[in-house]
Design an enzyme around this catalytic site. Structure first.
Site, PDB file in Angstrom:
ATOM      1  N   SER A  65      16.740   7.680 -17.885  1.00 57.15           N
ATOM      2  CA  SER A  65      16.429   8.270 -19.184  1.00 57.15           C
ATOM      3  C   SER A  65      15.835   9.647 -18.940  1.00 57.15           C
ATOM      4  O   SER A  65      15.078   9.843 -17.977  1.00 57.15           O
ATOM      5  CB  SER A  65      15.403   7.398 -19.923  1.00 57.15           C
ATOM      6  OG  SER A  65      14.787   8.129 -20.969  1.00 57.15           O
ATOM      7  N   VAL A  83      23.103   3.028 -16.785  1.00 55.73           N
ATOM      8  CA  VAL A  83      22.991   3.342 -15.344  1.00 55.73           C
ATOM      9  C   VAL A  83      21.514   3.219 -14.974  1.00 55.73           C
ATOM     10  O   VAL A  83      20.637   3.666 -15.717  1.00 55.73           O
ATOM     11  CB  VAL A  83      23.522   4.759 -15.042  1.00 55.73           C
ATOM     12  CG1 VAL A  83      23.341   5.106 -13.567  1.00 55.73           C
ATOM     13  CG2 VAL A  83      24.998   4.856 -15.429  1.00 55.73           C
ATOM     14  N   GLN A 106      16.471  14.022 -35.732  1.00 57.41           N
ATOM     15  CA  GLN A 106      16.264  12.647 -35.266  1.00 57.41           C
ATOM     16  C   GLN A 106      14.879  12.431 -34.664  1.00 57.41           C
ATOM     17  O   GLN A 106      14.594  11.358 -34.149  1.00 57.41           O
ATOM     18  CB  GLN A 106      17.363  12.223 -34.288  1.00 57.41           C
ATOM     19  CG  GLN A 106      17.343  12.902 -32.939  1.00 57.41           C
ATOM     20  CD  GLN A 106      18.580  12.545 -32.115  1.00 57.41           C
ATOM     21  OE1 GLN A 106      19.680  13.024 -32.387  1.00 57.41           O
ATOM     22  NE2 GLN A 106      18.425  11.677 -31.133  1.00 57.41           N
ATOM     23  N   GLN A 126      21.707   2.612 -31.275  1.00 56.45           N
ATOM     24  CA  GLN A 126      22.421   3.862 -31.568  1.00 56.45           C
ATOM     25  C   GLN A 126      23.933   3.663 -31.402  1.00 56.45           C
ATOM     26  O   GLN A 126      24.732   4.118 -32.233  1.00 56.45           O
ATOM     27  CB  GLN A 126      21.932   4.965 -30.633  1.00 56.45           C
ATOM     28  CG  GLN A 126      22.803   6.201 -30.636  1.00 56.45           C
ATOM     29  CD  GLN A 126      22.211   7.332 -29.832  1.00 56.45           C
ATOM     30  OE1 GLN A 126      21.283   7.976 -30.270  1.00 56.45           O
ATOM     31  NE2 GLN A 126      22.748   7.593 -28.653  1.00 56.45           N
ATOM     32  N   MET A 165      21.723  15.246 -25.556  1.00 54.17           N
ATOM     33  CA  MET A 165      20.663  16.204 -25.897  1.00 54.17           C
ATOM     34  C   MET A 165      20.265  16.985 -24.654  1.00 54.17           C
ATOM     35  O   MET A 165      19.184  17.587 -24.604  1.00 54.17           O
ATOM     36  CB  MET A 165      19.454  15.473 -26.484  1.00 54.17           C
ATOM     37  CG  MET A 165      19.793  14.788 -27.810  1.00 54.17           C
ATOM     38  SD  MET A 165      18.382  14.567 -28.895  1.00 54.17           S
ATOM     39  CE  MET A 165      17.334  13.557 -27.886  1.00 54.17           C
ATOM     40  N   GLY A 178      23.173   9.099 -15.428  1.00 51.33           N
ATOM     41  CA  GLY A 178      23.733   8.271 -16.503  1.00 51.33           C
ATOM     42  C   GLY A 178      24.703   9.074 -17.358  1.00 51.33           C
ATOM     43  O   GLY A 178      25.793   8.592 -17.711  1.00 51.33           O
ATOM     44  N   HIS A 179      24.319  10.301 -17.688  1.00 50.52           N
ATOM     45  CA  HIS A 179      25.240  11.158 -18.454  1.00 50.52           C
ATOM     46  C   HIS A 179      26.496  11.473 -17.639  1.00 50.52           C
ATOM     47  O   HIS A 179      27.606  11.503 -18.173  1.00 50.52           O
ATOM     48  CB  HIS A 179      24.558  12.482 -18.812  1.00 50.52           C
ATOM     49  CG  HIS A 179      23.390  12.355 -19.734  1.00 50.52           C
ATOM     50  ND1 HIS A 179      22.103  12.609 -19.342  1.00 50.52           N
ATOM     51  CD2 HIS A 179      23.323  12.011 -21.040  1.00 50.52           C
ATOM     52  CE1 HIS A 179      21.282  12.437 -20.365  1.00 50.52           C
ATOM     53  NE2 HIS A 179      21.988  12.066 -21.411  1.00 50.52           N
TER      54      HIS A 179
HETATM   55  O1  PAF Z   1      21.657   9.774 -27.305  1.00 47.14           O
HETATM   56  C1  PAF Z   1      21.459  10.987 -27.512  1.00 47.14           C
HETATM   57  O2  PAF Z   1      21.307  11.761 -26.597  1.00 47.14           O
HETATM   58  C2  PAF Z   1      21.391  11.496 -28.949  1.00 47.14           C
HETATM   59  O3  PAF Z   1      20.786  10.580 -29.791  1.00 47.14           O
HETATM   60  C3  PAF Z   1      22.756  11.927 -29.491  1.00 47.14           C
HETATM   61  C4  PAF Z   1      23.732  10.779 -29.582  1.00 47.14           C
HETATM   62  C5  PAF Z   1      23.347  13.013 -28.603  1.00 47.14           C
HETATM   63  C6  PAF Z   1      22.594  12.512 -30.902  1.00 47.14           C
HETATM   64  O4  PAF Z   1      21.737  13.601 -30.907  1.00 47.14           O
END
Ligand code: PAF
Length: 300
Positions: A196, A187, A72, A164, A38, A44-45
């Site tokens: 986060s 991470v 979501q 998730q 998102m 971490g990403h």
């Molecule tokens: O973890 C996230 O950033 C979101 O929940 C995802 C998996 C990209 C779905 O919108």
């Protein structure tokens, strides 16, 4: 020695163009990896992107989706104030050698008349599913759409959102999607706090209090390593570790690490059980977890 070159990824907004790029890559013999996010990308990403690159190789296509998915978020959640910083995110993706950023609009992902939703019944029900009843339906729906566009690929996710990760693994399996779902270790900051995008909401004082979370998880790992198998005793270690540092507890749960069902107590010797928590510090909701019965490279 050749130095790595940092080139700007292509940015694609239209779903059909994203599908075409993935199809074209595969037609040219390249493997495709997708890292759904998102945005508001952090280290971490970037670790997910680097892992994706390792999986598909130097010639593969690493795609990152950046989409703040409206379905979501609950009505009282932080959808409108969730950080949106596409240019900075694209620059971060460049440092991780990403080839393509897919940044659709809400209308692109949910065109007029859209009415299909994906529900993973049992895995989505407990834990975060209790206080965020529509959350996983939104996650499962958008991830299914992303997988449908990307086609055969490896989908790379972090395990900080453990539930998730389980929900997405199951939907890929149940819907026969041609996607290998991988979940990578969380991470952490040097003091153990899980990275986060929401950590930026913490005031300095709240940020200091948040270190109680990894400390409590380490304490329960330690107690488990010393032979404790009573579910109540293990949960109690975490409750006590968090008491006084967090403002409220959404849940502290010990669940089977695969099915998220309630485990037997005492835990059987071969059990893998996830100790997962969601708490609020100030106005910020934080989640974290550790799997007992498995090495946790981020906490041990
Ligand atoms: O973890 C996230 O950033 C979101 O929940 C995802 C998996 C990209 C779905 O919108």
């Amino acid at each position: 020695m050749d130095l790595p070159t940092e080139s700007t990824p292509a940015v694609i907004h239209a779903p059909e163009a994203f599908r075409a790029a993935c199809d074209q890559a595969r037609a040219g013999g390249r493997r495709v990896a997708l890292v759904p996010t998102m945005g508001a990308l952090h280290a971490g990403h970037l670790a997910l992107m680097e892992d994706a690159r390792r999986r598909v190789g130097p010639d593969g296509l690493v795609a990152v989706s950046v989409f703040v998915n409206p379905t979501q978020f609950g009505p009282s959640e932080d959808f409108s104030r969730y950080p949106r910083e596409l240019d900075a995110d694209v620059a971060r993706c460049a440092t991780a050698g990403v080839d393509l950023v897919f940044a659709p609009s809400p209308r692109g992902m949910y065109p007029d008349g859209d009415q299909t939703r994906v529900r993973v019944a049992e895995l989505a029900a407990p834990m975060c599913g209790v206080t965020r009843p529509m959350h996983f339906e939104g996650v499962a729906t958008v991830v299914t759409k992303l997988f449908a566009l990307a086609g055969p690929c490896v989908g790379v996710f972090g395990r900080k959102d453990y539930q998730q990760y389980r929900v997405i693994s199951r939907l890929a399996r149940d819907l026969f999607l041609p996607v290998e779902v991988v979940g990578l270790p969380t991470v952490r900051e040097p003091d153990g706090l899980a990275l986060s995008s929401r950590n930026r909401y913490l005031s300095p004082a709240d940020r200091a209090r948040a270190t109680a979370i990894p400390t409590a998880l380490r304490a329960v790992r330690d107690r488990y390593a010393r032979g404790e198998r009573s579910v109540i005793a293990l949960l109690d270690v975490v409750s006590q570790g968090l008491a006084g540092s967090v403002d409220s507890v959404d849940y502290i749960e010990l669940r089977d690490a695969s099915e998220l069902t309630v485990p037997l107590t005492p835990l059987p010797s071969e059990a893998r059980a996830v100790l997962a928590i969601a708490v609020k510090i100030g106005q910020t909701r934080l989640i974290d977890n550790t799997v007992l019965g498995e090495v946790d490279v981020t906490l041990d």
